[in-house]
Design an enzyme around this catalytic site. Structure first.
Site, short mmCIF file in Angstrom:
data_model
loop_
_atom_site.label_atom_id
_atom_site.label_comp_id
_atom_site.label_asym_id
_atom_site.label_seq_id
_atom_site.Cartn_x
_atom_site.Cartn_y
_atom_site.Cartn_z
N LYS A 128 -9.83 -31.94 -10.85
CA LYS A 128 -10.80 -31.54 -9.80
C LYS A 128 -11.41 -32.57 -9.15
CE LYS A 128 -14.71 -28.45 -9.39
NZ LYS A 128 -15.49 -27.44 -9.98
N LYS A 154 -7.16 -29.32 -7.66
CA LYS A 154 -8.20 -28.70 -6.90
C LYS A 154 -8.81 -29.79 -6.06
CE LYS A 154 -12.33 -26.16 -6.81
NZ LYS A 154 -13.71 -25.78 -7.66
C1 PBG Z 1 -17.94 -24.60 -9.95
C2 PBG Z 1 -16.81 -24.62 -9.06
C3 PBG Z 1 -16.82 -24.97 -7.80
C4 PBG Z 1 -15.50 -24.38 -7.05
C5 PBG Z 1 -15.05 -23.59 -8.21
N1 PBG Z 1 -15.98 -23.85 -9.31
C6 PBG Z 1 -17.75 -25.78 -6.90
C7 PBG Z 1 -17.94 -27.13 -7.33
O1 PBG Z 1 -17.58 -27.54 -8.30
O2 PBG Z 1 -18.94 -27.74 -6.74
C8 PBG Z 1 -15.32 -24.50 -5.89
C9 PBG Z 1 -14.25 -23.42 -5.20
C10 PBG Z 1 -14.03 -23.23 -3.67
O3 PBG Z 1 -14.57 -24.21 -3.02
O4 PBG Z 1 -13.43 -22.52 -3.47
N2 PBG Z 1 -18.04 -25.79 -11.04
#
Ligand code: PBG
Length: 331
Positions: free
Chosen positions: A203, A258
């Site tokens: 991520k 992601k």
């Molecule tokens: C929370 C989380 C996020 C997303 C999914 N879970 C945001 C982040 O980490 O700042 C992003 C998903 C998206 O942008 O569609 N931890």
């Protein structure tokens, strides 16, 4: 490919492109509802669903409208949803305490969903950002950085409460070191042996999450801060493989990359290296970009399907996408 000696005109590659039937027969990758997971936002303080400005066609649902939405998704053949809560602001604090309340809004919503639609797989994030006043995914130490090991204890508890509420797939999205092992251990101890873990392994600390922060109303809490001390640096790919290896060894069932489209190289490398179930998240900013251009008639709406097929080509087994429902309607 090394001894590939075929030449024009014996070989005419256009032959297999000459009509739709043959193109379909030789298609190397296909998209079906089995490949799609719908993320859904659900908000505690509302009675009617409300549209999210930057995510065309996507809503914050109420605890009742989400049931209708899921009914529709089930009828379209969608098999899994990822649920993101927007809780009342007065329940947020520095430590994200509400995350470990077994009767919190999300846990109640999940129970109701599973009572009404036992067949749909419910995925829920493990991370504290919906619950903290500062908007970080964990608790802070005295320097203001996220405290890894202090956060792990809370995440374990959050994961356990989610499992108890009936969550089928626990999805740690927090990027703390060691979280998969800690969560797997508590699930084993408490006899949630079949609760799956979908690890947000690679991520990245990406600006493509912008519209998500509007959707979960954490933008004003988060301001201009970053998650650079725990989410991955955009420049790296070896590190992504290292993250995935650790998560698999700690007990992840499925790994995820992601964002999606800017990271297809990572999807491909992860799938080829580990041969594990590999999911990809087409995040809010990717969807917003495509949708905005379609709205303006700058792009055909077919670009969404094209973007999803590109994930399959890169090796993804499944895609979390805000477009799941609309694509399922057209499949
Ligand atoms: C929370 C989380 C996020 C997303 C999914 N879970 C945001 C982040 O980490 O700042 C992003 C998903 C998206 O942008 O569609 N931890």
């Amino acid at each position: 490919m090394a001894n590939f000696k075929r030449k024009y005109p014996l070989s005419r590659l256009r032959r297999l492109r000459s009509n739709k039937s043959i193109r379909d027969l030789v298609a190397e990758n296909k998209l079906s509802t089995d490949d799609l997971i719908q993320p859904i936002f659900v908000k505690e303080s509302i009675k009617e669903k409300e549209e999210i400005e930057s995510l065309v066609g996507i809503f914050r649902h109420s605890e009742t409208s989400i049931l209708k939405e899921i009914e529709e998704l089930v009828s379209l053949g969608i098999k899994a949803v990822a649920i993101f809560p927007v809780i009342n602001e007065d329940k947020k604090d520095e430590k994200g305490s509400e995350a470990v309340n077994e009767n919190n809004f999300l846990n109640k919503v999940i129970k109701t969903i599973k009572q009404n639609f036992p067949e749909i797989l419910v995925i829920a994030d493990v991370a504290l950002d919906p619950y903290t006043t500062h908007g970080h995914d964990g608790v802070l130490n005295s320097d203001g950085d996220v405290d890894n090991d202090g956060t792990l204890k809370i995440l374990e508890d959050q994961a356990l409460k989610l499992a108890q509420a009936g969550t089928d797939i626990i999805a740690p999205s927090d990027m703390m070191d060691g979280r998969i092992g800690s969560i797997r251990k508590i699930l084993e101890e408490k006899d949630y042996k079949n609760t799956m873990i979908l690890a947000y392994s690679a991520k990245y600390s990406s600006k493509f999450y912008g519209p998500f922060k509007e959707a979960v109303e954490s933008a004003k809490f988060f301001g201009n801060k970053t998650k650079d001390t725990y989410q991955m640096a955009v420049a790296n790919i070896d590190e992504a493989l290292h993250e995935v290896a650790l998560d698999i060894n700690e007990g992840a069932d499925i790994v995820m990359v992601k964002p999606g489209m800017p990271y297809l190289d990572v999807v491909k490398a992860v799938k080829e290296t580990f041969k594990m179930p590999t999911f990809v998240y087409q995040v809010s900013g990717e969807y917003a970009m495509l949708k905005a251009a379609v709205e303006k008639n700058w792009l055909s709406e077919d670009v969404i399907f094209e973007s999803l097929l590109s994930f399959k080509r890169a090796g993804a087994d499944c895609i979390l996408t805000y477009a799941a429902k609309e694509i399922a309607k057209n499949l």
